[in-house]
Scaffold this active site. Sequence first.
Site, PDB file in Angstrom:
ATOM      1  CD  GLU A 161       0.313   3.847  73.722  1.00  0.00           C
ATOM      2  OE1 GLU A 161      -0.254   2.947  73.096  1.00  0.00           O
ATOM      3  OE2 GLU A 161       1.492   4.209  73.472  1.00  0.00           O
ATOM      4  CG  HIS A 229      -3.170  -0.214  75.620  1.00  0.00           C
ATOM      5  ND1 HIS A 229      -3.260  -0.652  74.316  1.00  0.00           N
ATOM      6  CD2 HIS A 229      -2.316   0.841  75.608  1.00  0.00           C
ATOM      7  CE1 HIS A 229      -2.493   0.116  73.547  1.00  0.00           C
ATOM      8  NE2 HIS A 229      -1.910   1.012  74.310  1.00  0.00           N
ATOM      9  CB  CYS A 346      -8.003  -3.046  70.538  1.00  0.00           C
ATOM     10  SG  CYS A 346      -7.266  -3.837  71.948  1.00  0.00           S
TER      11      CYS A 346
HETATM   12  O1  SUG Z   1      -0.343  -0.972  70.309  1.00  0.00           O
HETATM   13  N1  SUG Z   1      -0.444  -3.880  68.356  1.00  0.00           N
HETATM   14  C1  SUG Z   1      -1.155  -2.838  69.066  1.00  0.00           C
HETATM   15  C2  SUG Z   1      -2.392  -3.382  69.715  1.00  0.00           C
HETATM   16  C3  SUG Z   1      -3.250  -2.285  70.277  1.00  0.00           C
HETATM   17  C4  SUG Z   1      -4.389  -2.794  71.111  1.00  0.00           C
HETATM   18  N2  SUG Z   1      -5.182  -1.736  71.563  1.00  0.00           N
HETATM   19  C5  SUG Z   1      -5.775  -1.678  72.764  1.00  0.00           C
HETATM   20  N3  SUG Z   1      -5.443  -2.493  73.756  1.00  0.00           N
HETATM   21  N4  SUG Z   1      -6.643  -0.768  72.973  1.00  0.00           N
HETATM   22  C6  SUG Z   1      -0.239  -2.185  70.104  1.00  0.00           C
HETATM   23  O2  SUG Z   1       0.549  -2.891  70.730  1.00  0.00           O
HETATM   24  C7  SUG Z   1       1.276  -4.754  66.875  1.00  0.00           C
HETATM   25  C8  SUG Z   1       1.809  -4.454  65.500  1.00  0.00           C
HETATM   26  C9  SUG Z   1       2.839  -5.439  65.035  1.00  0.00           C
HETATM   27  O3  SUG Z   1       3.526  -6.030  65.866  1.00  0.00           O
HETATM   28  O4  SUG Z   1       2.978  -5.609  63.796  1.00  0.00           O
HETATM   29  C10 SUG Z   1       0.541  -3.595  67.510  1.00  0.00           C
HETATM   30  O5  SUG Z   1       0.863  -2.449  67.257  1.00  0.00           O
END
Ligand code: SUG
Length: 415
Positions: A161, A229, A346
């Site tokens: 990731e 993460h 993020c």
């Molecule tokens: O991968 N949310 C993302 C958030 C990513 C955050 N990034 C970091 N922590 N670096 C994920 O979970 C939610 C989309 C939805 O539910 O419609 C989403 O993909």
Amino acid sequence: MIQEINFDGIIGPTHNYAGLSPGNIASARNAGQIAQPRAAALQGVEKMRRNMALGLAQGFFVPLDRPDTSWLAMLGTNIMHADAHIRAQAYSASSMWAANAATVSPASDTLDGKCHLTAANLLTMPHRSHEWQGTLRQLQCAFANPNFVVHAPIPAPFGDEGAANHMRLCSAHDQAGVEIFVYGVLAGRFPARQSIEASKAIARNHGLNPDKTLLIRQSDEAIAAGAFHNDVVAVANEQVLFTHERAFQNPTLAYQKIRDAFPDVQIITVPAADVSLQDAISSYLFNAQLVSLPEAGMGLVLPTEAQENRAVWSWLQRHVQQGSPITRLLPVDVRQSMANGGGPACLRLRVVADPRTVDPRFIANDKVLSQIEGIISTHWPQEISPDDLSSPALMEQVRRARHALLDVLNLQNLA
Ligand code: SUG
């Protein structure tokens, strides 16, 4: 001049709340809500402006082509006929979270003296598993200069990731550093998205010095509490590691390994007795951009939600008054992204490089940010509800919106 450049993902016109990420508490909680793509994207641009006003170098990535109709075609379906959850997975604007685009090793850490980037495969979540193709193309375009090496993702089944599970300690950004890869192990009901095998492979492919590369296990407790993460519970910048005390599976061992590899490290630990894991995760205290300020000291660009949490904000205020390397607290409103579990950190990918070696079409300045805002204000939908995803009119609108952005940025090659 070699410096840290933050590349923010411009929040795409299809931003919506579909509850696609099990283990991401905000995504699950807000499933089915009405999203505001226009406001979301403007919040993202405003964050870039504020960081630039601090004197920081800023770049951006454009949204991917969504809905991803070629992915649907591979699944033998299309927007009209796809099951609702598959349609939502095709529509996701999740590439906005650029910290998951790639893992980046600056030139000073690598054997060949080039800056290496590996596009993340994001294979654990279906809606993110088809990001890498568009991301890889964009990275190849932005970092085409021979000072960079852009790698294709690590193959399945090893989940990766990107920079969200990678930290770097160094005396200054342009100096050789220690790279810390944080991996998870499946132990509870939520997935561990970063595999140790992917992290090891990236370290090898980037030509990192094994003595300056650490693999540290994320705590099962943090994953179970919603830290899907590592960047939800820890962040590093230069010689500072800012972390929740429950971030790592074996914190004593982790800190020892870090100190051995980088003796100058300053570890700032937030005790669970002061800020619970739940408070840390709901406020996204650690999903902050810890940045070196040109005037000296460090700024913590954190979500306004951290300011609204009493335990978190009072800990922070006490902390900055105690001679901390963190000298400024800089709350920023990215609520639309936060509601899907994406905070300030993020939304950005850190690349240490000379900005003149990056394709200038990806570098921000006031004029280009105003142009981007103009396109967002004209073309991005004001609202998207889950039912809208089957509307042909929405599909037409979001396509036009993205093309208008690519036109103004002269990036039609990414169409
Ligand atoms: O991968 N949310 C993302 C958030 C990513 C955050 N990034 C970091 N922590 N670096 C994920 O979970 C939610 C989309 C939805 O539910 O419609 C989403 O993909």
